[in-house]
Design a protein around this motif. Structure first.
Motif, mmCIF file in Angstrom:
data_model
loop_
_atom_site.group_PDB
_atom_site.id
_atom_site.type_symbol
_atom_site.label_atom_id
_atom_site.label_comp_id
_atom_site.label_asym_id
_atom_site.label_seq_id
_atom_site.Cartn_x
_atom_site.Cartn_y
_atom_site.Cartn_z
ATOM 1 N N GLU A 1 43.377 31.536 40.329
ATOM 2 C CA GLU A 1 43.486 30.173 39.813
ATOM 3 C C GLU A 1 42.206 29.384 40.075
ATOM 4 O OE1 GLU A 1 47.314 32.019 40.411
ATOM 5 O OE2 GLU A 1 45.688 31.633 41.847
ATOM 6 N N GLU B 1 39.500 30.640 37.655
ATOM 7 C CA GLU B 1 39.733 30.118 36.302
ATOM 8 C C GLU B 1 39.316 28.656 36.202
ATOM 9 O OE1 GLU B 1 43.372 29.531 33.059
ATOM 10 O OE2 GLU B 1 43.794 30.297 35.076
ATOM 11 N N LYS C 1 36.302 26.828 33.928
ATOM 12 C CA LYS C 1 36.547 25.690 33.049
ATOM 13 C C LYS C 1 35.590 24.546 33.367
ATOM 14 C CE LYS C 1 41.491 26.384 32.126
ATOM 15 N NZ LYS C 1 42.850 25.797 32.325
#
Length: 282
Positions: A230, A233, A237
């Motif tokens: 997580e 990711e 972003k």
């Protein structure tokens, strides 16, 4: 990327022969506290066999040497055996590191210079830690929690160890070297929930990894000090959005309801670099 360091007694073949298969990033072959005086010479002589054998498992091997009249011979034996670094206990100042640096150069031949990880274990070392961190060959700093508490006449509770361990951690970060440890002693390995919480806390503070004395702790350290999927990711972003906003002339922006500016972008970039470095070592 070093998340886990597993101590193994240098005089225990049944532990040494499996040490490289435990999943630790580093195995620390201990010639010091884990080895009784009568067995220390034999343990040192065994480095020639055990260091290359453990390294075949894919991990690095550090050797914790004795801070006594055995220091130089231990360090030379570790160097000749191919160890990656020395764990040097009770370092009180940079002079001991400078002396070892000169001594070991004559024994290294064509091998890469062996690195140093000073252990800060008393008050003199604690107040000299910034100079120690800048010493030759230093790649990381760590604390000896039990010894620090003993030097203070204190019990090794998290509250007692928190401030001195943070002092050592801050010195490592100032010097740009790795910082190993948790803000508690590592002797009690039975309470896995407490260990997991301590490892996550240490990571939040920016520690790079921690040592343990039992292989059951290795997976916990590897999990806690590595970026989660997580986090990876989210970092990707952030960097992608930063590129888009920078092209539009914006240095700060909102992403999924969160405010993003330069320090957060840098943190995301560092996390991804750590993740990619970890993957490269697999």
């Amino acid at each position: 990327m070093i998340s886990s360091l597993l101590y193994v007694p240098g005089n225990a073949p049944r532990f040494l022969e499996k040490a490289g298969q435990r999943g630790a990033d580093v195995v620390i072959v201990d010639l010091e506290d884990a080895v009784p005086e009568a067995a220390k010479t034999e343990a040192r002589d065994g480095l020639e066999k055990w260091v290359p054998e453990i390294k075949r498992g894919g991990c690095q091997v550090f050797v914790r040497v004795n801070q006594s009249d055995r220091l130089v011979e231990d360090a030379i034996a570790a160097t000749l055996a191919g160890a990656d670094a020395l764990y040097i206990p009770k370092v009180e100042g940079p002079d001991i590191l400078a002396g070892l640096d000169k001594t070991l150069t004559a024994h290294e031949g064509n091998r890469a210079p062996i690195s140093f990880v000073p252990l800060i274990e008393d008050m003199k070392g604690l107040f000299e830690v910034r100079a120690i961190a800048q010493g030759p060959r230093v790649i990381a700093l760590t604390a000896g929690g039990e010894d620090l508490a003993t030097a203070m006449g204190a019990r090794p509770t998290p509250e007692v160890l928190r401030y001195p361990k943070l002092m050592i951690h801050y010195a490592a970060k100032e010097a740009g070297v790795l910082s190993f440890g948790m803000l508690r002693t590592t002797v009690d390995f039975a309470d896995k929930d407490a260990l997991r919480a301590a490892a996550m806390e240490a990571r939040d503070f920016g520690f790079d990894g921690a040592s343990c004395i039992h292989p059951s702790v290795v997976p916990i350290l590897n999990e806690c000090f590595a970026p989660s999927p997580e986090e990876v990711e989210w970092a990707r972003k952030v960097l992608a959005a930063n590129d888009e906003n920078a092209a539009a002339g914006r240095g700060a922006f909102m992403l999924e309801g969160k405010f993003i500016d330069a320090p957060i972008v840098t943190r995301a970039r560092n996390l991804l670099a750590r993740f990619e470095k970890g993957r490269a070592t697999l």
